[in-house]
Design a protein around this motif. Structure first.
Motif, PDB file in Angstrom:
ATOM      1  N   PRO A 189     -11.473  54.709  56.418  1.00  0.00           N
ATOM      2  CA  PRO A 189     -12.936  54.829  56.537  1.00  0.00           C
ATOM      3  C   PRO A 189     -13.401  55.216  57.935  1.00  0.00           C
ATOM      4  O   PRO A 189     -14.328  56.026  58.086  1.00  0.00           O
ATOM      5  N   GLU A 190     -12.758  54.664  58.964  1.00  0.00           N
ATOM      6  CA  GLU A 190     -13.206  54.948  60.324  1.00  0.00           C
ATOM      7  C   GLU A 190     -12.827  56.358  60.782  1.00  0.00           C
ATOM      8  O   GLU A 190     -13.312  56.833  61.817  1.00  0.00           O
ATOM      9  N   ASP A 191     -11.969  57.041  60.017  1.00  0.00           N
ATOM     10  CA  ASP A 191     -11.554  58.395  60.389  1.00  0.00           C
ATOM     11  C   ASP A 191     -12.339  59.482  59.664  1.00  0.00           C
ATOM     12  O   ASP A 191     -12.102  60.677  59.885  1.00  0.00           O
ATOM     13  N   LEU A 192     -13.262  59.101  58.798  1.00  0.00           N
ATOM     14  CA  LEU A 192     -14.048  60.103  58.077  1.00  0.00           C
ATOM     15  C   LEU A 192     -14.962  60.844  59.050  1.00  0.00           C
ATOM     16  O   LEU A 192     -15.608  60.217  59.895  1.00  0.00           O
ATOM     17  N   PRO A 193     -15.042  62.177  58.944  1.00  0.00           N
ATOM     18  CA  PRO A 193     -15.940  62.920  59.844  1.00  0.00           C
ATOM     19  C   PRO A 193     -17.402  62.596  59.558  1.00  0.00           C
ATOM     20  O   PRO A 193     -17.844  62.623  58.404  1.00  0.00           O
ATOM     21  N   ALA A 194     -18.130  62.292  60.595  1.00  0.00           N
ATOM     22  CA  ALA A 194     -19.533  61.893  60.424  1.00  0.00           C
ATOM     23  C   ALA A 194     -20.410  63.050  59.958  1.00  0.00           C
ATOM     24  O   ALA A 194     -21.466  62.829  59.364  1.00  0.00           O
ATOM     25  N   ASP A 195     -19.977  64.285  60.232  1.00  0.00           N
ATOM     26  CA  ASP A 195     -20.805  65.446  59.903  1.00  0.00           C
ATOM     27  C   ASP A 195     -20.344  66.171  58.642  1.00  0.00           C
ATOM     28  O   ASP A 195     -20.736  67.316  58.399  1.00  0.00           O
ATOM     29  N   ALA A 196     -19.547  65.525  57.805  1.00  0.00           N
ATOM     30  CA  ALA A 196     -19.069  66.171  56.582  1.00  0.00           C
ATOM     31  C   ALA A 196     -20.230  66.475  55.649  1.00  0.00           C
ATOM     32  O   ALA A 196     -21.105  65.640  55.428  1.00  0.00           O
ATOM     33  N   THR A 197     -20.252  67.673  55.108  1.00  0.00           N
ATOM     34  CA  THR A 197     -21.291  68.054  54.156  1.00  0.00           C
ATOM     35  C   THR A 197     -20.884  67.619  52.750  1.00  0.00           C
ATOM     36  O   THR A 197     -19.726  67.272  52.499  1.00  0.00           O
ATOM     37  N   LEU A 198     -21.840  67.669  51.831  1.00  0.00           N
ATOM     38  CA  LEU A 198     -21.512  67.329  50.451  1.00  0.00           C
ATOM     39  C   LEU A 198     -20.487  68.299  49.884  1.00  0.00           C
ATOM     40  O   LEU A 198     -19.594  67.887  49.138  1.00  0.00           O
ATOM     41  N   ASP A 199     -20.566  69.577  50.246  1.00  0.00           N
ATOM     42  CA  ASP A 199     -19.557  70.534  49.787  1.00  0.00           C
ATOM     43  C   ASP A 199     -18.170  70.137  50.282  1.00  0.00           C
ATOM     44  O   ASP A 199     -17.190  70.222  49.537  1.00  0.00           O
ATOM     45  N   ASP A 200     -18.085  69.691  51.541  1.00  0.00           N
ATOM     46  CA  ASP A 200     -16.805  69.228  52.081  1.00  0.00           C
ATOM     47  C   ASP A 200     -16.276  68.045  51.270  1.00  0.00           C
ATOM     48  O   ASP A 200     -15.090  67.975  50.940  1.00  0.00           O
TER      49      ASP A 200
END
Length: 295
Positions: free
Chosen positions: A269-280
């Motif tokens: 969870p802490e490694d998820l990119p904060a700026d990921a889009t819904l498409d990503d």
């Protein structure tokens, strides 16, 4: 101040340990046979690490168990065995996402070994910030755990009988996590049919609170999906005991099992990119869709 042991110091356990340390408690744990990630999280929370479970139980006035639901019973058994060997009987708090029946069985086992057990459940994210997280407690000695110095954490005693706090968790988690599974399936279906834009517009109009931060919500659920499978089965058992069909949350367990096959499930969870889009995020869930279609 008391010595409080945290088992195991993963993301939630480390945050709870840090909250207790901020409140002035001595917080101990062991990372023996635990992952490198767990060790890193514990160290970042400034938890005092001891060599093994026996050392932890011997030092502790309270032991907080915070592990995946499928491990909860084994952890209680290990703590009781260590307590017998050490001749020390700390107050055990089971804070795991398990059914009332499961925690009552753990309390019976603890009582037979000379330990008391407090039922507990956590609602909200790891409490790194004040005001985000609630700790529900029940049982004859619940007030003792509620009295620990959890800095920034709200503690709520919901009853004198073991099982009440777990019933709160089973009810709230059915909504919070069930909603994440529903959204994942709905948006993957919309994407597969080329109507994602229309579905999102409709959700944002009719249920704006449901679709807020949807990319982050789905990514977070996917990263924890393997841990949610057993939790959904505990919810199913809780609902069955209340006279309801277990089929709904047995199906939710299956949904999270499929999500655990996705690329996103391999991220902490802490490694998820904060700026990921819904498409990503939907691209990262592709493995779940292929598994579902082929099952």
């Amino acid at each position: 101040m008391p010595t409080v042991a945290v088992l195991s110091p993963g993301a939630m356990g480390s945050a709870l340990g840090a909250a207790l340390a901020r409140g002035g408690a001595r917080v101990v744990a062991t990372v023996a046979r635990r992952s490198e990630r767990t060790a890193r999280l514990a160290e970042s929370a400034n938890i005092e690490l001891l060599p093994d479970l026996a050392s932890v139980v011997h030092e502790a006035d309270f032991v907080l168990s915070i592990v995946p639901p499928e491990s909860a019973g084994n952890v209680v058994a290990d703590v009781l065995e260590a307590a017998r060997e050490a001749g020390a009987f700390p107050l055990l708090a089971d804070l795991n996402a398990v059914s009332p029946a499961s925690v009552r069985a753990a309390a019976d086992a603890a009582l037979g070994a000379g330990c008391d057990l407090v039922d507990g459940s956590i609602s909200g994210p790891p409490p790194w910030s004040s005001g985000t997280t609630r700790l529900y407690l029940s049982g004859p000695r619940a007030d003792e755990v509620a009295g620990l110095p959890f800095a920034g954490l709200e503690t709520i005693v919901v009853g004198a009988h073991v099982g009440a706090a777990s019933a709160v968790k089973m009810s709230t988690a059915s909504v919070y996590k069930g909603t994440s599974a529903l959204l994942a399936h709905a948006l993957l279906t919309a994407d597969a049919n080329g109507v994602l834009e229309h579905v999102l517009r409709d959700l944002r109009t009719g249920s704006p609170e449901l679709s807020a931060n949807v990319a982050r919500q789905l990514a977070s659920a996917a990263s924890k999906s393997d841990r949610y499978v057993a939790e959904m089965r505990e919810i199913a058992a809780t609902q069955a005991a209340a006279g309801l069909t277990p089929a709904l949350f047995d199906a939710m367990a299956e949904a999270f099992a499929h999500l655990s096959a996705s690329a996103l499930a391999r991220s902490a969870p802490e490694d998820l990119p904060a700026d990921a889009t819904l498409d990503d995020v939907l691209a990262g869930l592709e493995g779940a869709r292929r598994t579902s279609v082929g099952s």
